[in-house]
Enzyme design. Structure first.
Site, PDB file in Angstrom:
ATOM      1  N   THR A   5      43.146  23.987  28.244  1.00 32.31           N
ATOM      2  CA  THR A   5      43.548  25.078  29.127  1.00 32.31           C
ATOM      3  C   THR A   5      43.376  24.697  30.598  1.00 32.31           C
ATOM      4  OG1 THR A   5      43.020  26.754  27.471  1.00 32.31           O
ATOM      5  CG2 THR A   5      43.051  27.473  29.768  1.00 32.31           C
ATOM      6  N   ARG A  29      27.118  13.770  18.418  1.00 31.82           N
ATOM      7  CA  ARG A  29      27.909  13.988  17.199  1.00 31.82           C
ATOM      8  C   ARG A  29      29.159  13.122  17.201  1.00 31.82           C
ATOM      9  NH1 ARG A  29      29.449  19.723  17.780  1.00 31.82           N
ATOM     10  NH2 ARG A  29      30.737  19.344  15.957  1.00 31.82           N
ATOM     11  N   SER A  52      28.209  24.972  18.474  1.00 33.13           N
ATOM     12  CA  SER A  52      28.765  24.388  19.690  1.00 33.13           C
ATOM     13  C   SER A  52      29.740  25.336  20.368  1.00 33.13           C
ATOM     14  CB  SER A  52      29.459  23.065  19.346  1.00 33.13           C
ATOM     15  OG  SER A  52      30.050  22.498  20.494  1.00 33.13           O
ATOM     16  N   LYS A  86      28.477  28.078  24.013  1.00 29.35           N
ATOM     17  CA  LYS A  86      29.146  28.075  25.317  1.00 29.35           C
ATOM     18  C   LYS A  86      29.804  29.413  25.607  1.00 29.35           C
ATOM     19  CE  LYS A  86      31.591  24.307  24.430  1.00 29.35           C
ATOM     20  NZ  LYS A  86      31.065  23.604  23.265  1.00 29.35           N
ATOM     21  N   LYS A  87      30.473  29.970  24.631  1.00 31.25           N
ATOM     22  CA  LYS A  87      31.175  31.243  24.851  1.00 31.25           C
ATOM     23  C   LYS A  87      30.185  32.379  25.105  1.00 31.25           C
ATOM     24  CE  LYS A  87      35.560  30.618  24.989  1.00 31.25           C
ATOM     25  NZ  LYS A  87      36.334  31.025  26.181  1.00 31.25           N
TER      26      LYS A  87
END
Length: 434
Positions: A119, A167, A182, A186-187
């Site tokens: 994005t 990872r 993960s 963050k969100k």
């Protein structure tokens, strides 16, 4: 606590407490957990899992390993996350549409990963746009405009940043537990009051099988709700590009068309469905169907475009991108059609191959530090079920030079398969709720 003891306990099939998982997350952020220990932890999670309670605890611990935003705004703070695909530019349309409906959208987004577009890369195809802003500026744009799409600061979920990199080099990317923690750490660090997840399935998705996508969607929804954020998910199709284009500037152009009222497309349809879920979660609509109608209305009456104009200007772009986008978006030097080698109905598309073709054109990164060419990509991509005659274009290529265009044309042509009466995939396979 002792990293060795925690790893051994998980290795031998034992469960970990919330305190132990919190200790691991803090150790990842501080460096007390070494790279070797982090790799061993990730492998133990991949092999044995940590269960629903463990996912929630690890997600919350990684979220809390850095800054967590809180808001005092006169409307719900909501957002959307996609697991990634090709031609998926819904965020650029959805954020301003939600803002036009009275929501606030602090969208912390990412860059392209593998064959999937990012994005931020798409947004930065607009000249002048800067997605790296201070927290104060981020807060100001969200408060004034209703939405802002920015990159994460180094202080957001640092435990995840460290574990993610490890990872990637230890063969543990595929763990559902670690993928879930993960994404959500963050969100949820953005201080959300509602979230919708777009989990992709098909040839262009990380979770190609429907079964795997549904499993991930359920894990994400269960974990997010367990962490206190009302969340639903839609399992959606990525067996072909969502938009008719794949690239950066070309996808921005598709978004501008949707924001200008072109709503009879899969791109706009999915945007409305995702937005409807969020407006219902934020109590700005009675249900998801009504919410989808409200999102559609903002696209047709110009309110979403107005918010998009304001957001782009606030991020350093043109003051009225809606009026100048056709002139200012970067244009590639070479344009080439990809003709069908035979006639028939399109039965399948290797969507990952199309995404990789864009990457090799320069529209994505082959290695860290690569500079993206925002002008390159594919457009007018034919869809599954379309009847085409020999010589009719399957797509159009935008490239920096003839050699890149010719290489991309071969890859794109090979990505299409033909058959009689092909099965047309649905846009949305399933809705997942807590």
């Amino acid at each position: 606590m002792d990293a060795r003891a925690i790893i051994a306990q998980l290795r031998d099939g034992g469960s970990l407490s919330a305190d132990e998982l919190t200790w691991v997350a803090r150790g990842l952020a501080s460096g007390e957990v070494t790279d070797a220990q982090a790799g061993a932890f990730a492998m133990a999670v991949l092999l044995n899992g940590i269960g629903n309670d463990g996912r929630v605890a690890l997600t919350e611990a990684m979220r809390d390993s850095g800054d967590v935003l809180s808001w005092d705004l006169p409307g719900p703070v909501i957002d959307k996350h996609s697991t990634g695909g090709v031609g998926d530019c819904t965020s650029l349309i959805l954020a301003p549409a939600l803002a036009a409906c009275g929501a606030y959208v602090p969208m912390i987004s990412g860059r392209g990963l593998g064959h999937t577009g990012g994005t931020l890369d798409k947004l930065e195809a607009i000249p002048g746009v800067q997605t790296e802003v201070s927290e104060d500026r981020f807060r100001q744009i969200v408060a004034d405009v209703g939405c802002a799409i920015v990159s994460a600061s180094a202080d957001v979920a640092p435990a995840d940043k460290r574990l993610y990199a490890i990872r990637d080099i230890t063969g543990t990317v595929e763990s559902i537990d670690l993928i879930t923690a993960s994404i959500l750490s963050k969100k949820l660090a953005a201080g959300l009051e509602g979230l919708v997840l777009d989990v992709k399935t098909g040839s262009g998705a990380f979770m190609e099988s429907l079964e795997a996508a549904e499993k991930l969607a359920q894990a994400l929804v269960t974990t997010a709700n367990g962490a206190g954020c009302p969340t639903t998910a839609l399992v959606t199709d990525m067996s072909q590009p969502l938009a008719p284009s794949a690239g950066n500037a070309v996808e921005v152009a598709d978004c501008m068309k949707a924001l200008s009222g072109d709503v009879d497309t899969p791109l706009a349809e999915l945007t409305c469905a995702l937005g409807g879920e969020l407006l219902a979660a934020g109590r700005l609509a009675t249900d998801a169907e009504a919410g989808g109608g409200a999102i559609r209305a903002t696209l047709t009456d110009g309110r979403a475009m107005e918010r998009f104009d304001q957001m782009i200007a606030a991020l350093g772009g043109p003051t009225a991108i809606s009026e100048v986008w056709q002139d200012v978006l970067p244009k590639a030097a070479v344009t080439v059609d990809v003709p069908a080698q035979s006639g028939g109905q399109i039965a399948a598309i290797d969507t990952k191959a199309l995404g990789l073709a864009v990457v090799h054109l320069g529209g994505g990164r082959l290695k860290g530090g690569d500079v993206i060419d925002p002008s390159v990509g594919l457009s007018n991509i034919a869809r599954i079920g379309a009847q085409v005659d020999e010589g009719v274009p399957l797509a159009q290529i935008y490239a920096a030079n003839d050699d890149q265009a010719n290489a991309a044309a071969k890859a794109v042509s090979a990505a299409f398969s033909f058959a009689d009466d092909p099965e047309i995939p649905p846009l949305i396979y399933k809705r997942v709720s807590a």
